[in-house]
Motif scaffolding. Structure first.
Motif, PDB file in Angstrom:
ATOM      1  N   ASN A  39       7.248  29.155  -1.535  1.00 16.99           N
ATOM      2  CA  ASN A  39       8.405  28.445  -2.049  1.00 16.99           C
ATOM      3  C   ASN A  39       9.528  29.416  -2.382  1.00 16.99           C
ATOM      4  O   ASN A  39      10.069  29.424  -3.478  1.00 16.99           O
ATOM      5  N   GLN A  40       9.846  30.299  -1.435  1.00 14.28           N
ATOM      6  CA  GLN A  40      10.923  31.255  -1.630  1.00 14.28           C
ATOM      7  C   GLN A  40      12.269  30.565  -1.447  1.00 14.28           C
ATOM      8  O   GLN A  40      12.410  29.629  -0.669  1.00 14.28           O
ATOM      9  N   THR A  41      13.261  31.038  -2.148  1.00 11.71           N
ATOM     10  CA  THR A  41      14.615  30.525  -1.984  1.00 11.71           C
ATOM     11  C   THR A  41      15.564  31.694  -1.880  1.00 11.71           C
ATOM     12  O   THR A  41      15.324  32.761  -2.432  1.00 11.71           O
ATOM     13  N   LEU A  42      16.648  31.490  -1.166  1.00 15.71           N
ATOM     14  CA  LEU A  42      17.721  32.480  -1.090  1.00 15.71           C
ATOM     15  C   LEU A  42      18.999  31.752  -1.445  1.00 15.71           C
ATOM     16  O   LEU A  42      19.374  30.796  -0.769  1.00 15.71           O
ATOM     17  N   ARG A  43      19.657  32.188  -2.498  1.00 19.12           N
ATOM     18  CA  ARG A  43      20.816  31.452  -2.981  1.00 19.12           C
ATOM     19  C   ARG A  43      22.043  32.347  -3.082  1.00 19.12           C
ATOM     20  O   ARG A  43      21.993  33.409  -3.692  1.00 19.12           O
ATOM     21  N   PRO A  44      23.168  31.930  -2.489  1.00 16.54           N
ATOM     22  CA  PRO A  44      24.417  32.673  -2.679  1.00 16.54           C
ATOM     23  C   PRO A  44      24.983  32.362  -4.059  1.00 16.54           C
ATOM     24  O   PRO A  44      25.085  31.204  -4.447  1.00 16.54           O
ATOM     25  N   VAL A  45      25.335  33.398  -4.814  1.00 13.24           N
ATOM     26  CA  VAL A  45      25.786  33.201  -6.189  1.00 13.24           C
ATOM     27  C   VAL A  45      26.957  34.114  -6.484  1.00 13.24           C
ATOM     28  O   VAL A  45      27.293  35.023  -5.717  1.00 13.24           O
TER      29      VAL A  45
END
Length: 285
Positions: A39-45
């Protein structure tokens, strides 16, 4: 539903794949085999979002907008570079805040970082462009804290090859923030196609009020703020919007009441200031 932003099951780019959100293959964080981190996520922040992220309990993934952000990426200017025998520490500033980024020279020392991708960020002897002081860089990594100080354990730190990457990233971060806080974009509602325009220019459907051209219900507001909002929404104007004094004259209201209504709309994120603090325009969303 991914809402058009590449989000699926709270995962930007489909859980670490390289195809979502305009990311190039190899730039995202893919789970290592056998670690049980599917359940990996990659989020632009933005940096401010990273600094304001919350952690439900120790060792849990950090959360932004109540959604897991196990791996983040952001773009900013390099304000300081400190090289140690085991790591390089950068200070990155994107205009919303400043945060430390630590990249380990020995990939095995970096917690939960993939060895091959960590090597990608190492410029030593590779001939790739290097990170320069006051230059811009893009960072991929995990939020961490030590002694109540927030920092990023970096998997990849690479220099920007095109300044447009900065602008595109900030737009992506804003779009994903809106996705989580206001839901995916819906079909536009127009008068004559199921919507009705009231006497005051308010769009109503089933008794609800809707923002300009959007099916998102407006938040509760005072009657004066609603009149100001409707005027800004329907009055012909330039991109600069309307000045508070002109709004007061058109609505036949005291300037102090219009000023308070403007503050209310600014706080609600429905309008924004343009040429000065007293000139407002509708924020389309």
């Amino acid at each position: 539903m991914d809402g058009g932003y590449g989000y699926q099951n709270n995962s930007y780019g489909g859980g670490g794949g390289g195809g979502g959100g305009g990311f190039m293959p190899g730039e995202t964080n893919s789970p290592s085999g056998g670690k049980g981190e599917s359940n990996q996520t990659l989020r632009p922040v933005t940096v401010k979002q990273a600094l304001d992220a919350t952690q439900p309990y120790p060792e849990a993934n950090y959360q932004i907008d109540s959604a897991d952000a196990s791996t983040i990426c952001f773009v900013g200017q390099v304000r300081n570079i400190s090289s140690q025998s085991t790591n390089v520490t950068y200070k990155i500033d994107d205009g919303t805040g400043e945060i430390e980024v630590k990249q380990w020279n020995d990939p095995s020392s970096a917690d939960s970082m993939d060895t091959d991708e960590a090597k990608e960020g190492d410029d030593g002897g590779s001939g790739k462009p290097k990170i320069e002081l006051n230059g811009y860089a893009k960072v991929y990594g995990k939020l961490k804290s030590f002694g109540n100080k927030r920092y990023v354990g970096a998997q990849v730190v690479r220099p920007l090859t095109n300044i447009n990457e900065l602008h595109v990233h900030l737009l992506e971060a804003a779009a994903v923030h809106l996705f989580f806080t206001r839901g995916p974009p819906g079909p536009k509602t127009e008068a004559g196609s199921g919507g009705a325009v009231g006497k005051g220019g308010e769009m109503s459907m089933g008794g609800g009020d809707y923002a300009a051209g959007n099916n998102k219900a407006l938040p509760a507001m005072s009657p004066v703020a609603r009149r100001v909002f409707n005027l800004l929404k329907n009055e012909p104007q330039s991109n600069e919007g309307l000045h508070m004094q002109l709004i007061a004259a058109k609505l036949n209201l005291p300037a102090t009441e219009v000023s308070r209504a403007g503050d209310e709309l600014l706080t609600a994120g429905l309008v924004f200031s343009t040429v000065d603090e007293m000139t407002w325009a509708i924020l389309e969303y």
